[in-house]
Design a protein around this motif. Structure first.
Motif, short mmCIF file in Angstrom:
data_model
loop_
_atom_site.label_atom_id
_atom_site.label_comp_id
_atom_site.label_asym_id
_atom_site.label_seq_id
_atom_site.Cartn_x
_atom_site.Cartn_y
_atom_site.Cartn_z
N PRO A 1043 30.73 40.78 3.65
CA PRO A 1043 29.84 39.90 2.87
C PRO A 1043 30.62 39.13 1.81
O PRO A 1043 31.78 39.44 1.49
CB PRO A 1043 28.86 40.89 2.24
N PRO A 1065 22.06 38.64 -5.33
CA PRO A 1065 22.76 38.98 -4.08
C PRO A 1065 23.69 37.86 -3.66
O PRO A 1065 23.51 36.70 -4.06
CB PRO A 1065 21.61 39.17 -3.07
N ASP A 1068 26.32 34.85 1.30
CA ASP A 1068 26.69 35.24 2.66
C ASP A 1068 26.67 36.77 2.74
O ASP A 1068 27.48 37.44 2.08
CB ASP A 1068 28.09 34.71 3.01
N ASN A 1069 25.73 37.30 3.53
CA ASN A 1069 25.66 38.76 3.67
C ASN A 1069 26.51 39.28 4.83
O ASN A 1069 26.43 40.47 5.17
CB ASN A 1069 24.22 39.24 3.86
N ILE A 1074 22.83 43.92 3.19
CA ILE A 1074 23.61 44.46 2.08
C ILE A 1074 23.13 45.90 1.84
O ILE A 1074 21.94 46.15 1.61
CB ILE A 1074 23.45 43.62 0.81
N TYR A 1077 26.27 48.01 -3.78
CA TYR A 1077 27.22 47.30 -4.63
C TYR A 1077 28.13 48.31 -5.30
O TYR A 1077 27.73 49.47 -5.55
CB TYR A 1077 26.50 46.48 -5.70
N SER A 1118 30.07 43.34 -3.37
CA SER A 1118 28.93 43.58 -2.47
C SER A 1118 29.44 44.34 -1.23
O SER A 1118 30.62 44.23 -0.89
CB SER A 1118 28.26 42.27 -2.07
N ASN A 1120 28.35 45.72 2.91
CA ASN A 1120 27.45 45.86 4.06
C ASN A 1120 28.07 46.86 5.01
O ASN A 1120 29.01 47.58 4.65
CB ASN A 1120 27.18 44.51 4.72
N SER A 1125 33.08 43.39 0.03
CA SER A 1125 33.46 41.97 0.06
C SER A 1125 34.92 41.83 -0.35
O SER A 1125 35.47 42.68 -1.06
CB SER A 1125 32.55 41.16 -0.89
#
Length: 1287
Positions: A1043, A1065, A1068-1069, A1074, A1077, A1118, A1120, A1125
């Protein structure tokens, strides 16, 4: 008849039980029936219940507790009155005086119960208290005698005027005459409790023992006092019941401990033991002696006082003080008329007077005092009434006097409601207005209620007859005598007809019909007579009376022994009678016979006789074992009589012991012969063995003769054929001579047969023949044994355990391809011959079994493809290949399709005519030849068949297929259909990109992406078409990436050592949700980043525990399913943690209730599974508290089934089905349950593919189930294809 109440005062709660027994003397029985006797008990009312001064007399309740047979003078049964009866009607009465009541205990079979008895006089003045009964010796039981009415009197006159008969709670009237059933007696007790006596305050233990050798469980024991009082409910500080078991001796021990015994514990006790249908009991007595013999008078008020403090029974109400002697010394209280004090006292002084004089029933006394004050009417007939009670000694005289107001009134006297007539015993006198009744020679039956009527008025009284103790006038004298003499113990007591008890060593002497002891009494004298004294009669004898005990020692010695005729030694021939006798004086002395020091017991052959002075030992037929030294020992004497017995017998040879026909003994050559022949003779005879004229000596080497005490033996170490012949035995002794002859025959085993020949060989069998042996060993051939072995082995195995009578045999169960050899043994009566030479080696071989599972694999217009499975049994010859043949239906010609053998199990027959019907068969070929053919069951139509297409989506592609960016995507989708289907791929309705490669075959289609990109995500549609039949499937592919960083990270608030952060948020996930964090912090001084929290789900957070005085920056990553990220977003501003400053006001927060019933956020979906591949069912549930998840198949809970695995993680519930089969298809249910409720979701699982016919057969599935499964599979596939074709 007189009924005597023997009172034992009840002990404290939890102490030993009390008993009230009723004794009915047959001599005085006037109303007892011939068959039954009523035993009655009575109880007094409780102290707290006031005694009402009613105008009518209060009835006395008498309870019948047991019915026993007794001999009486009256033959008609005595009816029992169960309702109150009175003599005439009630009349007005004057005040009633307080009378004592008697408390006794009614004992029932299982639990004690009481019924109340109250006696009241009709006309008793309060100013004239009844005289108290005199105190008696503590060891003498207190008794109260009552005359029962005769059954010849009318019902209205039975008993006293104020008495009533009642059954209470004991037995219903219809069961009074029933006998109490008891189990049959058997011997269980090996040690019984014995009668004993102790002093007041002492301890004693009674022991009963039961042998448990033949018992499977512990017996049941009960302790009783009296007849039915169970002591199990009376245990406490004065009574303890114990039991133990000795594992070594196998004996149960039961003990009853009486601690600190009281006088009222005396009486009869009983111990009962039961085990299944066995029963045993034992009775014993306990005598409690009082330490002090001092007597003291008892005041009437003692019946209303509580026991003195500090005593064992302190705190109990004692209502039997008038009839029993208190154990402790009572306080001397001056004679005070409480009635007069209460009459003259003020009402406010009543309680003080009651406390001063120990009156507990004040309320009852006040009620009676109130009625006495109200009574103003004076008697018109009596100027002076009878006293409330009178007392007289037994044998004394008593005068009952009344003074009449009107001398002309007719006067009648009654005893227990029956009118008294003048007799020498009852004398009536008149002196002016006085009327006097004199009772002479008062006895216990005179103890009764008396009443006198003058006109319509009546007054009553009660006469108590005191039974004087029976004293010992002449004591027992010691006796010393000898055995068989007469013993006579004489004692004289103070009263005629008194009851006494004879004891020996503290145990009561039995005086039954079969007893050795006789008891005689004449006037005041009593005798104990033993007619024929024995040494066991030595002991201390005592006589117990109510007024004392006397004892004397009896010594019984043996008389001097005189031998009148001694034993004589004898010599007797075997079998003749033997008799030994002797004479001794005294003549009645028993004795024992011994032989060689061993005691002789009588038997059927041996008889021991004792007649007066003569003792004899008789043997009907003597044997050798009867010889020896005999001794006769008189019992109790050291002198013995001895003699010797000598037995003689002529010699004899017992050839019948050989048990051989014609006395012929057969022996196998080479064996050892030991021929033992029993002989007899006394003295031992001389033995000679002879063969012909040659004498066999005992010193021979191979053949020798030996002689023993009871037999002779001929031994041949190694038998030879020359040993055959007749052998003679000669026996001689001083009593005679005997001879006998024995024939010995030596035989041998047969010769071995010739080598067998194998004529025929099969897959696991062969046929063999042979010739009989040349020599049969002198005995006919009975049969043959056959053995075989592998050629390379040295171990032979026998093939037959029953003899083969023929000269041919067929061995079976051999291994194919293994060379074998066989050999023969000949058997005769002597034994088994040596083995023959082995046969020539041979090898069993067999063809294979037919091929299996022959089915049609494919059909075209000109070809038929068949496939099959190899044979189940191949054999040692192996499998070279297969031959495939076919024939046109309607013909018998089979055409070979393959000229050369094929090794594969699939073959295509080509060049067939179109639409022809053929039959196909397959044979397996090996070195032994062709196997039986496997033929198709039905004819095959040579015509290509259109099979609708069917896409079989793999299990992992039925859900979203997820891959990361850059990974390889390789999807294989199988399908079926004929002819070869056309395959087409679309992505969301558009042709797929060129970067995706597609490869198709006859049975599957492959999608391949070398390097996945996010643009490859989407729904792909696969369509398979055969002519007008189309089948489609949709695949969902998701390509995920890391993400982007969060947006707008800012510091929302700073207070204390806390910082509140807020962010948005990321844009771009990464094409994936998600999942959290990661927040980090850095001090402005060092700018080193530290992680505060990971996997945080919200977009705002409060960071706590920061260092005061420092300044912090924050950044957030973030996350996922791929990961964090690549970059993080940091705060623009810093947060300074101030050292001093603001005081934060903590806002109030309301606790939120997070509990909720189960709710499925993601339900189960209908799923298709491929047979043999694991399948999973997934759903998610939300609930608080955590729910219990239950999986069900077709509404049946799945429990401990190894084919299923269940998982539950973070609310996601998974059911894994391992290698499902078509039988695993059905409706599956997931059910979640917690305290707030429950929820469930369902789905349908369908298993495709499944097992082949061969696999189902190997699994053991029945044929009808296989057929049903195959039909259902074809029907379902056909219906699905038709649906898709119509679409």
């Amino acid at each position: 008849m007189s009924v005597t109440y023997s009172e034992n005062v009840a002990p404290d709660s939890g102490d030993a039980p009390s008993e009230n027994s009723v004794v009915m003397t047959p001599k005085e029985a006037k109303v007892a029936t011939k068959d039954t006797e009523a035993i009655v008990t009575a109880t007094e009312p409780e102290a707290a219940v006031p005694m009402p001064a009613a105008e009518t007399p209060c009835p006395v309740v008498i309870v019948v507790t047991e019915i026993e047979p007794v001999e009486g003078e009256v033959t008609d049964p005595q009816p029992i009155v169960t309702q109150p009866v009175e003599n005439g009607h009630s009349e007005p009465e004057s005040t009633q005086a307080k009378k004592f009541t008697k408390k006794v205990t009614e004992v029932k079979e299982e639990e004690p119960a009481t019924s109340k008895v109250s006696d009241k006089d009709d006309d008793v003045t309060a100013s004239t208290p009844s005289p108290p009964p005199p105190a008696e010796d503590g060891s003498t039981p207190k008794k109260l005698s009552i005359d029962l009415p005769n059954d010849s009197d009318p019902e209205s006159t039975r008993g006293r005027k104020d008495s009533v008969w009642s059954l209470g709670d004991g037995q219903p009237p219809e069961e009074i005459d029933k006998q109490i059933e008891t189990p049959p007696h058997s011997t269980l007790l090996i040690e019984m409790p014995q009668t004993a006596s102790i002093n007041v305050g002492g301890d004693i233990t009674f022991v009963a023992k039961v042998e448990a050798k033949d018992l499977l469980r512990k017996p049941t024991i009960k302790w009783f006092k009296g007849k039915w009082m169970d002591l199990a409910s009376k245990t406490g500080k004065h009574l303890q019941l114990k039991e133990s078991f000795d594992r070594f001796t196998k004996i149960h021990t039961f003990e009853m401990h009486i601690i600190k015994a009281k006088e009222n514990y005396a009486g009869n006790y009983r111990c009962e033991v039961t085990y299944k249908d066995k029963f045993d009991s034992c009775s014993f007595d306990l005598e409690v002696k009082e330490v002090s013999d001092s007597s003291q008078s008892i005041d009437i008020r003692s019946a209303f006082k509580r026991s003195s403090e500090g005593q064992d029974d302190a705190g109990e109400l004692d209502f039997s003080g008038l009839l029993k002697h208190r154990e402790h010394k009572q306080e001397e209280v001056p004679e005070v008329d409480v009635w007069e004090i209460l009459k003259n006292a003020r009402p406010d002084e009543y309680e003080k007077i009651a406390f001063t004089y120990g009156i507990t029933d004040l309320r009852g006394l006040l009620k009676r005092l109130k009625k006495a004050k109200k009574e103003e009417k004076k008697s018109e007939a009596f100027a002076k009434r009878l006293e409330p009670a009178y007392q007289v000694d037994k044998g004394g005289k008593i005068r009952l006097v009344v003074d009449l107001a009107d001398p002309t009134v007719e006067l009648k006297w009654y005893k227990n409601g029956q009118e008294i007539r003048p007799t020498p015993k009852f004398i009536f006198e008149h002196k002016g207005t006085q009327r006097i009744m004199v009772i002479n020679n008062c006895q216990m039956n005179d103890d009764a209620a008396y009443s006198v009527t003058a006109g319509e008025e009546k007054c009553t009284t009660e006469l108590f007859v005191k039974e004087l103790p029976v004293n010992i006038v002449k004591k027992l004298e010691p006796v010393k005598t000898t055995v068989n003499e007469r013993i006579e113990l004489e004692c004289e007591v103070s009263e005629e007809g008194a009851k006494v008890k004879w004891m020996k060593n503290g145990v009561e002497v039995p005086t039954g019909v079969r007893s050795r002891y006789r008891v005689k009494s004449e006037g005041t004298k009593h005798w104990l007579i033993i007619d024929d004294a024995t040494k066991d009669d030595t002991g201390t004898y005592s006589l117990m009376a109510t007024g004392g005990t006397t004892e004397a020692h009896v010594q019984v010695d043996l008389k001097p022994l005189k031998i009148l005729m001694d034993l004589q030694s004898v010599t007797v021939k075997l079998g003749q009678p033997l008799k030994l006798n002797c004479e001794i004086y005294p003549g009645n002395i028993p004795g024992r016979w011994y032989k060689n020091g061993q005691l002789i017991q009588p038997s059927e052959r041996l008889n021991i006789v004792h007649r007066t002075k003569n003792h004899s030992l008789d043997i009907e037929s003597s044997t050798i074992h009867d010889a020896g030294d005999y001794t006769f020992v008189p019992e109790g004497y050291t002198q013995t009589l001895s003699a010797k017995v000598h037995i003689i017998d002529p010699p004899r040879v017992h050839l019948e012991a050989l048990n051989a026909q014609d006395n012929t003994v057969t022996i196998v050559a080479g064996n050892k012969l030991r021929l033992e022949i029993p002989i007899s003779g006394e003295p031992a005879p001389r033995v000679v063995w002879m063969k012909g004229e040659r004498v066999i000596l005992d010193s021979g080497n191979r053949v020798r003769a030996e002689t023993f005490a009871d037999h002779t033996c001929l031994t041949i170490d190694v038998a030879e054929r020359e040993d055959t012949g007749n052998y003679k035995i000669v026996l001689q002794n001083e009593a005679g001579e005997d001879t006998a002859s024995v024939k010995i025959k030596v035989v041998d085993i047969p010769d071995p047969p010739m080598a067998p020949q194998v004529t025929d060989v099969g897959g696991d069998w062969c046929t063999m023949i042979w010739e009989p042996p040349h020599y049969d060993g002198g005995s006919p051939i009975l049969g043959y044994f056959i053995e075989r072995k592998k050629k390379q082995s040295s171990r032979w195995m026998r093939l037959n355990f029953d003899l083969c009578k023929e000269t041919t045999f067929e061995p079976k169960k051999m291994i194919e391809g293994v060379p074998y050899e066989v050999r023969i043994f000949a058997v005769n009566a002597i034994g088994v011959s040596k083995p023959s030479e082995p046969s020539k080696p041979f090898i069993p071989l067999a063809v294979t079994s037919e091929p299996t599972m022959l089915v049609v694999d494919d059909v075209t217009d000109t070809t038929v493809t068949m496939k099959w499975r190899p044979p189940d049994t191949i054999g040692a010859a192996g499998l070279d290949g297969y031959q495939v043949e076919y024939c046109i239906e309607g013909t018998d010609e089979w055409i070979l399709t393959n000229k050369e053998l094929i090794e594969k199990t699939r073959y295509t027959i080509t060049g067939l005519p179109v639409e022809a019907k053929i039959l196909v068969r397959v044979k397996a070929i090996n070195a032994a030849g062709a196997s039986p053919p496997r033929t198709t069951q039905h004819s095959i139509l040579v015509k290509e068949v259109i099979e609708p297409p069917k896409i079989r989506i793999p299990r992992h592609l039925k859900q979203t297929y997820i891959r990361k960016v850059g990974e390889v995507v390789n999807l294989v989708v199988p399908f079926v259909g004929k002819p070869r289907p056309k395959v087409n791929w679309l992505k969301e309705g558009q042709p797929i990109e060129q970067t995706i490669s597609i490869r198709n075959s006859d049975c599957d289609s492959i999608m391949f992406i070398r390097k996945a990109e996010r643009k490859h995500s989407g729904k792909y549609e696969l369509s398979v078409q055969v002519e007008n039949h189309i089948d489609t499937a949709t695949l969902d592919i998701q390509i995920v990436d890391l993400p982007g960083p969060p947006q707008a990270v800012k510091i929302d608030e700073v207070w204390g050592n806390n910082v509140a952060l807020d962010w948005n948020p990321p844009k771009d996930n990464g094409n994936a949700p998600i999942i959290g964090y990661t927040i980090q912090k850095a001090d402005k001084k060092t700018m080193e980043w530290y992680t505060c929290i990971e996997h945080y789900h919200r977009t705002c957070i409060t960071i706590s525990d920061l260092v005061v005085g420092n300044e912090y920056f924050f950044r957030i990553y973030s996350e996922n399913m791929v990961g964090l990220s690549e970059s993080a977003t940091a705060t623009k501003d810093s947060a300074l943690i101030v050292k001093e400053g603001l005081q934060l006001k903590i806002p109030e927060y309301n606790d939120r209730n997070f509990t909720e019933p189960p709710t499925f956020t993601q339900p189960l979906i209908n799923t298709f599974a491929i047979a043999g591949y694991n399948a999973t069912l997934n759903c998610s549930v939300r609930a608080n508290p955590r729910p219990k998840v239950i999986w069900m198949k077709n509404k049946i809970t799945i429990i401990d089934d190894p084919r299923y695995r269940m998982f539950s993680n973070q609310g996601v519930c998974t059911l894994e089905i391992r290698k499902p089969s078509p039988f695993d298809g059905g409706v599956y249910t997931c059910k979640a349950v917690n305290d707030l409720g429950e929820a469930q979701v369902d789905c349908k699982l369908e298993v495709k593919g499944g097992f082949t016919f061969f696999e189902l057969m190997k699994r053991g599935v029945p044929l009808h189930l296989i057929d049903k499964y195959m039909n259902e599979s074809k029907t379902s596939e056909k219906s699905e294809s038709e649906k898709k074709g119509s679409i």
